[in-house]
Each structure stands twice: as C-alpha cells, then as structure tokens.
Motif scaffolding. Sequence first.
Motif: not given
Length: 227
Positions: A120-124, A142-146, A168-170
Amino acid sequence: MDTLQVCTGVKTILSAIQLLAIILWLVSMPTISATTYDKNNQSPKLTQIPQDIPADTSTLKLSNNDISSIGNSFSHLNSLTKLYIYSNSFTTFPNLTDVGHSLTELYLGDNQISHVSEQNLDCLVALQVLNVHTNAFTQFPDLSPIGQTLEELFVGNMDIIHVNVHALKSLNGLYLANLRILPLTFLPPVCFDLTTKLLVKGGQLELCACANAWLKQAVDVYELNMD
C-alpha cells in the motif's frame, strides 16, 4: 479611395491589432491548473467515487460520505497532491498507485482501517503528511516505505498500546508525530531523535516512570500533557 473608406480601413486594422494584443496577453499569462474538487458532506452520502472529477484536480475532498473503495477511479488524475477521504467506510487501506507519484498529503482519519501493508505504501513516493487517526489499528503501523519523505504523522485515538522502535527508526524526516489519545504507557527515546514536535496529550504516559525519564529532558517536545 475616399476618406470614409480610409477611416474604415484604419479602424479595422486597429481593431485587429488590439485583438492580437489581447490574445498575446492571454497566452503570456501563467496557466493555473491547480483545482479543488469538493464533495464533502454530500446528502445523500456518496457511496462511490464520482466519475466527473476533472483531470487537473490537485485537491480532492470526499470526506464525510460512505465510500469504501477507490478502484481505478483516480487513473486520470495526474496532478493530485492532496486527498481528503476521512469519515468514510474504508476497512482497508486504499490502493493509491495511480496517484502515488504526486500525492503529498493523505487524510484517512475516522475510517475502519486496521492494517496497512508495504504494498500500500510503496507507491506513495512523495507523501509528506499521513493522517490515519481514529481507525482500527491495534499496532503501530510500519511506515518504513515512506520514511524518507514523511514529515507529519497523525495516529491518535486508537487502541495502540505499544510503539515499535523499528517502526519509528525508519521515519528519518519526521517533524511532527501526533500520538494523542493512545493508551501508551511507554515511548521509546527514538521518538525524540526523529521529531521536533511530539503530541501525546490524553494518553497514559507517566513521566515518573524510569523508562520515560528521557521525556523530562526533551526540551523540544511540545504539548506533552498527561491529563
């Protein structure tokens, strides 16, 4: 050629010059393509994405309706930067592949979403603001892709009791983390490393707890209210 004909000819030429000048002035003006399409609070409530959204729409407002999916309704929106779809009926994170290249702000609060996947996040790739408050998450997403682009994050008012350090670290560029009204009893110090403004008002954090002692020394943490 008599005088009347000469005057008429001169007037015609002057009119043509004036028209040409107006055309050139209009052409030289900057093109304003940024448009807002607003269908908030429709009555009766929308259950589907409208089909008449202009292709040059940059801000799309569809909040306070009963929409539950997007499908390929955004495939023609090449300039969309802000999407407001809070207070709808989404139970899954929408697929925003068609607008991910341009979308910078996404407001998904007050839905029933419980999970967001890496897909879902890779494209953002341009997302800077993400608001998913008042959904059904029980774990910190986990929001690491963005993580490289995200600047503001709103995840308040949910039953999240634990914030994963890895999650959080990402988030390297995070400026604002709004964790209001979460039943958190502990926040890892990495929160302060990543943000310059941390809002946790209405939670259950105890500053006296040894694990949260770092909060007392975090001079750039604002609105830290234990009420």
